[in-house]
Write an enzyme that holds these catalytic residues in place. Structure first.
Site, PDB file in Angstrom:
ATOM      1  N   ARG A  23       0.831  -1.213   0.000  1.00 13.79           N
ATOM      2  CA  ARG A  23       0.000   0.000   0.000  1.00 13.79           C
ATOM      3  C   ARG A  23       0.863   1.259   0.000  1.00 13.79           C
ATOM      4  NH1 ARG A  23      -3.574  -0.551   5.025  1.00 13.79           N
ATOM      5  NH2 ARG A  23      -1.624  -1.437   5.751  1.00 13.79           N
ATOM      6  N   ASN A  41      -6.109  -2.821   1.636  1.00 11.89           N
ATOM      7  CA  ASN A  41      -6.093  -4.273   1.740  1.00 11.89           C
ATOM      8  C   ASN A  41      -7.526  -4.775   1.771  1.00 11.89           C
ATOM      9  OD1 ASN A  41      -3.302  -4.462   1.888  1.00 11.89           O
ATOM     10  ND2 ASN A  41      -3.263  -4.539   4.115  1.00 11.89           N
TER      11      ASN A  41
END
Length: 95
Positions: A23, A41
């Protein structure tokens, strides 16, 4: 950037992509390319990326998504192209 010249990339990345800095990798690349959107996620272990901006910048980000950070092992990237909705910044969202 004109909304008329912006597109929206929605990508679902599967593989070893959680717990490896994916990320943060996506956020850094997106900001460097001047893109807006988000990364998060998903409960099943994938990462979702939604990015808006000019198609050439989105294509560069898409190439990066296929590789990921050093500890990631990308198995697949599913892509959908949509009209931009006017996102203004790029954020990491909680799962």
């Amino acid at each position: 950037m004109s909304a008329a010249h912006a597109e929206r990339l929605v990508a679902l990345i599967e593989g070893r992509v959680q717990g490896v800095g994916f990320r943060y990798f996506v956020r850094d690349r997106a900001l460097a390319l001047g893109l807006a959107g988000m990364v998060r996620n998903l409960p099943a272990g994938a990462v979702e990326v939604v990015a808006e901006g000019p198609r050439p910048a989105l294509d560069l980000l898409l190439g990066e998504l296929h590789v990921g950070p050093p500890l990631a092992r990308v198995q697949s990237v599913a892509v959908e192209w949509l009209p931009a909705l006017g996102a203004r910044d790029f954020r990491i969202r909680t799962s």
